[in-house]
Design a protein around this motif. Structure first.
Motif, PDB file in Angstrom:
ATOM      1  N   ALA A 232       0.735  -2.116  -2.900  1.00  0.00           N
ATOM      2  CA  ALA A 232      -0.341  -1.964  -2.256  1.00  0.00           C
ATOM      3  C   ALA A 232      -1.080  -2.113  -3.796  1.00  0.00           C
ATOM      4  O   ALA A 232      -0.383  -1.741  -5.185  1.00  0.00           O
ATOM      5  CB  ALA A 232       0.396  -0.737  -1.699  1.00  0.00           C
ATOM      6  N   LEU A 233      -2.036  -2.034  -3.223  1.00  0.00           N
ATOM      7  CA  LEU A 233      -3.254  -2.326  -4.247  1.00  0.00           C
ATOM      8  C   LEU A 233      -4.364  -0.799  -4.138  1.00  0.00           C
ATOM      9  O   LEU A 233      -4.463  -0.438  -3.079  1.00  0.00           O
ATOM     10  CB  LEU A 233      -4.286  -3.360  -3.630  1.00  0.00           C
ATOM     11  CG  LEU A 233      -3.741  -4.798  -3.903  1.00  0.00           C
ATOM     12  CD1 LEU A 233      -4.686  -5.166  -2.799  1.00  0.00           C
ATOM     13  CD2 LEU A 233      -3.812  -5.580  -5.172  1.00  0.00           C
ATOM     14  N   ASP A 234      -4.583  -0.768  -5.381  1.00  0.00           N
ATOM     15  CA  ASP A 234      -5.427   1.015  -5.752  1.00  0.00           C
ATOM     16  C   ASP A 234      -6.102   0.874  -4.168  1.00  0.00           C
ATOM     17  O   ASP A 234      -7.404   0.226  -4.287  1.00  0.00           O
ATOM     18  CB  ASP A 234      -6.224   0.626  -6.924  1.00  0.00           C
ATOM     19  CG  ASP A 234      -4.708   0.736  -8.112  1.00  0.00           C
ATOM     20  OD1 ASP A 234      -4.115   0.832  -7.660  1.00  0.00           O
ATOM     21  OD2 ASP A 234      -5.698   0.536  -9.470  1.00  0.00           O
ATOM     22  N   GLY A 235      -6.120   1.918  -3.675  1.00  0.00           N
ATOM     23  CA  GLY A 235      -6.978   2.890  -2.822  1.00  0.00           C
ATOM     24  C   GLY A 235      -7.426   2.300  -1.134  1.00  0.00           C
ATOM     25  O   GLY A 235      -7.167   2.680  -0.719  1.00  0.00           O
ATOM     26  N   CYS A 236      -6.076   0.957  -1.207  1.00  0.00           N
ATOM     27  CA  CYS A 236      -6.263  -0.232   0.242  1.00  0.00           C
ATOM     28  C   CYS A 236      -5.752   1.103   0.932  1.00  0.00           C
ATOM     29  O   CYS A 236      -6.062   0.533   1.564  1.00  0.00           O
ATOM     30  CB  CYS A 236      -5.754  -1.155  -0.555  1.00  0.00           C
ATOM     31  SG  CYS A 236      -7.061  -2.458  -1.062  1.00  0.00           S
ATOM     32  N   TYR A 237      -4.340   1.525   0.063  1.00  0.00           N
ATOM     33  CA  TYR A 237      -3.956   1.701   2.094  1.00  0.00           C
ATOM     34  C   TYR A 237      -4.232   3.355   2.705  1.00  0.00           C
ATOM     35  O   TYR A 237      -4.508   3.400   4.200  1.00  0.00           O
ATOM     36  CB  TYR A 237      -2.948   2.476   1.027  1.00  0.00           C
ATOM     37  CG  TYR A 237      -1.931   3.521   2.141  1.00  0.00           C
ATOM     38  CD1 TYR A 237      -0.525   2.995   3.493  1.00  0.00           C
ATOM     39  CD2 TYR A 237      -1.883   5.135   2.920  1.00  0.00           C
ATOM     40  CE1 TYR A 237       0.084   3.686   4.550  1.00  0.00           C
ATOM     41  CE2 TYR A 237      -1.216   5.471   3.660  1.00  0.00           C
ATOM     42  CZ  TYR A 237      -0.289   5.021   4.614  1.00  0.00           C
ATOM     43  OH  TYR A 237       0.557   5.580   5.088  1.00  0.00           O
ATOM     44  N   ASP A 238      -5.014   3.970   1.686  1.00  0.00           N
ATOM     45  CA  ASP A 238      -5.654   4.816   2.562  1.00  0.00           C
ATOM     46  C   ASP A 238      -7.108   4.256   3.082  1.00  0.00           C
ATOM     47  O   ASP A 238      -7.578   5.183   4.315  1.00  0.00           O
ATOM     48  CB  ASP A 238      -6.509   5.577   1.730  1.00  0.00           C
ATOM     49  CG  ASP A 238      -5.198   6.528   0.752  1.00  0.00           C
ATOM     50  OD1 ASP A 238      -4.601   6.874   1.773  1.00  0.00           O
ATOM     51  OD2 ASP A 238      -5.513   7.215  -0.320  1.00  0.00           O
ATOM     52  N   CYS A 239      -7.182   3.657   2.133  1.00  0.00           N
ATOM     53  CA  CYS A 239      -8.725   2.821   2.828  1.00  0.00           C
ATOM     54  C   CYS A 239      -7.912   2.011   5.368  1.00  0.00           C
ATOM     55  O   CYS A 239      -9.448   2.099   5.351  1.00  0.00           O
ATOM     56  CB  CYS A 239      -9.048   1.197   2.265  1.00  0.00           C
ATOM     57  SG  CYS A 239     -10.793   0.305   3.278  1.00  0.00           S
ATOM     58  N   GLU A 240      -6.978   0.936   4.149  1.00  0.00           N
ATOM     59  CA  GLU A 240      -6.819   0.252   5.857  1.00  0.00           C
ATOM     60  C   GLU A 240      -6.379   1.391   7.085  1.00  0.00           C
ATOM     61  O   GLU A 240      -6.443   1.421   8.465  1.00  0.00           O
ATOM     62  CB  GLU A 240      -5.168  -0.822   5.472  1.00  0.00           C
ATOM     63  CG  GLU A 240      -6.001  -1.443   4.780  1.00  0.00           C
ATOM     64  CD  GLU A 240      -6.349  -2.476   5.422  1.00  0.00           C
ATOM     65  OE1 GLU A 240      -6.710  -2.774   6.323  1.00  0.00           O
ATOM     66  OE2 GLU A 240      -7.054  -3.958   4.306  1.00  0.00           O
ATOM     67  N   ASN A 241      -5.510   2.736   6.460  1.00  0.00           N
ATOM     68  CA  ASN A 241      -5.544   3.811   7.665  1.00  0.00           C
ATOM     69  C   ASN A 241      -6.485   4.072   7.741  1.00  0.00           C
ATOM     70  O   ASN A 241      -6.296   5.144   8.872  1.00  0.00           O
ATOM     71  CB  ASN A 241      -4.936   5.019   6.321  1.00  0.00           C
ATOM     72  CG  ASN A 241      -3.612   5.463   6.790  1.00  0.00           C
ATOM     73  OD1 ASN A 241      -3.136   5.437   8.294  1.00  0.00           O
ATOM     74  ND2 ASN A 241      -2.983   6.874   7.001  1.00  0.00           N
ATOM     75  N   SER A 242      -7.611   4.345   7.179  1.00  0.00           N
ATOM     76  CA  SER A 242      -8.774   5.046   8.102  1.00  0.00           C
ATOM     77  C   SER A 242      -9.320   4.021   9.482  1.00  0.00           C
ATOM     78  O   SER A 242     -10.509   4.511   9.796  1.00  0.00           O
ATOM     79  CB  SER A 242      -9.665   5.404   6.570  1.00  0.00           C
ATOM     80  OG  SER A 242      -9.955   4.680   5.804  1.00  0.00           O
ATOM     81  N   GLY A 243      -8.882   2.948   9.310  1.00  0.00           N
ATOM     82  CA  GLY A 243      -9.497   2.091  10.243  1.00  0.00           C
ATOM     83  C   GLY A 243     -10.654   0.911   9.541  1.00  0.00           C
ATOM     84  O   GLY A 243     -11.018   0.264   9.954  1.00  0.00           O
TER      85      GLY A 243
END
Length: 244
Positions: free
Chosen positions: A212-223
């Motif tokens: 996982a890349l920094d911050g990408c999970y939360d970004c993708e999870n937010s749409g």
């Protein structure tokens, strides 16, 4: 209107002016990444976006080793030291890519053991298992009498007087019939129906993951979706433009 009253009105409107200017700057910042917006090879193929990119896109749109290309309406991924694969699905939230051999009628077991992920950014999902390939001069007819679980013979790897089986690498070759010899150890994705793979030519989907890349999970999870800012050398979250 008095001078004092005019100054009060001007002061009240200053915060709104600053807010608009900031929003405008953010819009321009986002516009810099318009060329990295998601793309695909066809309407039915996976979305291609950071960390992946098409080879025709700027290098800043993706990471090294994540380059994809289009062949007609299919998405192709070249994995160095391994080969070319069809891409069936990419999950940016789960950091996974599902692939199959480009030669769908080729030896599927050979496809499974051909991966070389040592110097890549990818790994098998859910995990990998270690197996030993064994060459036997004749078929193992009394499989039920062996103390190991044999898989095979693997049709596409076997030939006359050389029957290839595979066993869990934790077993000792002393438990195998005397006419069998170990050839090498291979890593295979866990959870696959290996006996079916050994005897049929059906395409075998394999799932690989990346860190996982920094911050990408939360970004993708937010749409929204992740991109890369070459100026700050860091990932950014780009808002998805919704159709009105």
């Amino acid at each position: 209107m008095s001078l004092v009253m005019s100054l009060i009105i001007l002061f009240l409107f200053l915060p709104n002016t600053c807010t608009l200017a900031k929003a405008s700057a953010e819009d321009k910042k986002t516009d810099k990444y318009e060329f990295c917006q998601p793309t695909n090879c066809s309407n039915s193929s996976p979305s291609i976006r950071y960390p992946f990119r098409l080879k025709t896109q700027p290098t800043s749109c993706g990471l090294e080793g994540f380059e994809l290309s289009c062949l007609s309406d299919k998405t192709i991924w070249h994995l160095p030291s391994s080969g070319d694969y069809y891409v069936y699905e990419i999950s940016y939230l789960d950091n996974s890519i599902t692939i199959t051999d480009v030669n769908e009628m080729a030896c599927q077991f050979q496809f499974l053991i051909s991966f070389n992920l040592t110097h890549s950014k990818f790994f098998f999902l859910p995990f990998n298992e270690s197996y030993a390939l064994c060459n036997c001069t004749s078929k193992v007819v009394d499989v039920e009498r062996t103390s190991v679980e044999l898989i095979g013979p693997i049709n596409c790897l076997s030939s006359e007087n050389n029957y290839v089986y595979t066993i869990d690498s934790n077993y000792s070759m002393e438990d195998m019939p005397s006419h069998c010899r170990k050839s090498r150890t291979v890593e295979i994705p866990a959870g696959l129906p290996l006996q079916d793979v050994a005897t049929t030519a059906r395409p075998t989907p394999v799932v690989l993951g990346w860190r996982a890349l920094d911050g990408c999970y939360d970004c993708e999870n937010s749409g929204n979706y992740c991109a890369f800012n070459t100026t700050s050398n860091s990932t950014i979250c780009v808002a998805v433009k919704h159709q009105k």
